[in-house]
Design an enzyme around this catalytic site. Structure first.
Site, mmCIF file in Angstrom:
data_model
loop_
_atom_site.group_PDB
_atom_site.id
_atom_site.type_symbol
_atom_site.label_atom_id
_atom_site.label_comp_id
_atom_site.label_asym_id
_atom_site.label_seq_id
_atom_site.Cartn_x
_atom_site.Cartn_y
_atom_site.Cartn_z
ATOM 1 C CB SER A 213 81.637 -39.922 -74.545
ATOM 2 O OG SER A 213 81.987 -38.534 -74.545
ATOM 3 C CE1 TYR B 165 76.725 -39.111 -74.089
ATOM 4 C CE2 TYR B 165 78.279 -38.752 -72.713
ATOM 5 C CZ TYR B 165 77.753 -38.634 -73.799
ATOM 6 O OH TYR B 165 78.539 -38.344 -75.038
#
Length: 254
Positions: A132, A145
């Protein structure tokens, strides 16, 4: 490009939808034999039936041996795509932190541990990590995250620098927003930061295959991430100030 994956044994985790399904479809279209993995058996079978693949539902941390058997004994490409988008701050429950660490980092470590003996013996293997942009930068409102995606990127980087001279190829995919269920789950923070420039899962698959053809480690489906990453490294205070402005904008809108 077809030659790189033609008849290759490929495993894609988290492939019941989103980026994983797009990767599975693209590998199958290029002539690979694809194992489709996800926790949801129904979604796994639907994607596998669509592409002529092999459904192996279950926890991504523990499917390497089953996938290897399904592919006739050899995994050539492993796409560690399964992930969890855990929001929250430092105050998030420890169970949330533990799940994010287990899924976003340790599942990659376990897969590599299972795959590398065979890959190193034959001098080839390809590990694809769906990280990501949060693993290169960060994401407001999502400490578990962001932190664990940094870990996923660090592990992919470590694999590459450690084993590239022994024939192991590693790719780290670092998109920003992608139009998936995971993006929808990011709520107002995702609406502010990710949604305006969100791309389709198929765009991520295209970026990966371009990166494979060019033998690149870092895959950036959003080209602007390279500039942000350079700014973060060269002028961290300016970058942090910019990110803090986003944080304040998000707080004001809540």
């Amino acid at each position: 490009m077809v030659g790189a994956v033609q008849d290759a044994g490929v495993v894609v985790t988290g492939a019941g939808g989103g980026i994983g399904a797009a990767l599975a479809r693209r590998f199958a279209a290029e002539g690979a034999r694809v194992v489709v993995n996800d926790l949801d058996p129904g979604r796994v079978r639907a994607v596998a039936d669509e592409i002529g693949g092999i459904a192996v539902p279950g926890d991504a941390s523990a499917i390497v041996e089953q996938a290897r058997e399904a592919l006739g004994g050899t995994v050539d490409v492993y796409c560690a795509n399964a992930g969890v988008a855990s929001g929250g701050s430092e105050a998030a429950d420890e169970a949330v932190w533990a799940q994010a660490w287990d899924v976003n980092v340790m599942a990659h470590v376990r897969a590599a541990h299972a795959l590398l003996p065979d890959w190193l013996e034959r001098g080839s293997g390809r590990f694809v990590s769906t990280v990501s942009a949060a693993g290169l930068l960060t994401m407001i409102g999502a400490a578990p995250y962001s932190v664990t995606k940094h870990g996923a990127y660090a592990f992919a980087e470590w694999l590459s620098l450690t084993y590239r001279h022994r024939g192991i190829k590693v790719h780290a995919i670092c998109p920003q927003g992608v139009r998936t269920d995971m993006l929808a789950a990011t709520g107002s923070a995702g609406d502010l930061v990710l949604k305006p420039t969100a791309i389709e899962p198929e765009d991520v698959a295209d970026a990966l295959f371009k990166g494979i053809a060019e033998d690149r480690f870092l895959i950036l489906p959003h080209s602007e991430v390279a500039g942000y990453y350079q700014l973060r490294a060269s002028d961290p205070d300016r970058w942090l100030a910019n990110m803090n402005h986003l944080q304040q904008k998000w707080e004001a809108a809540e």
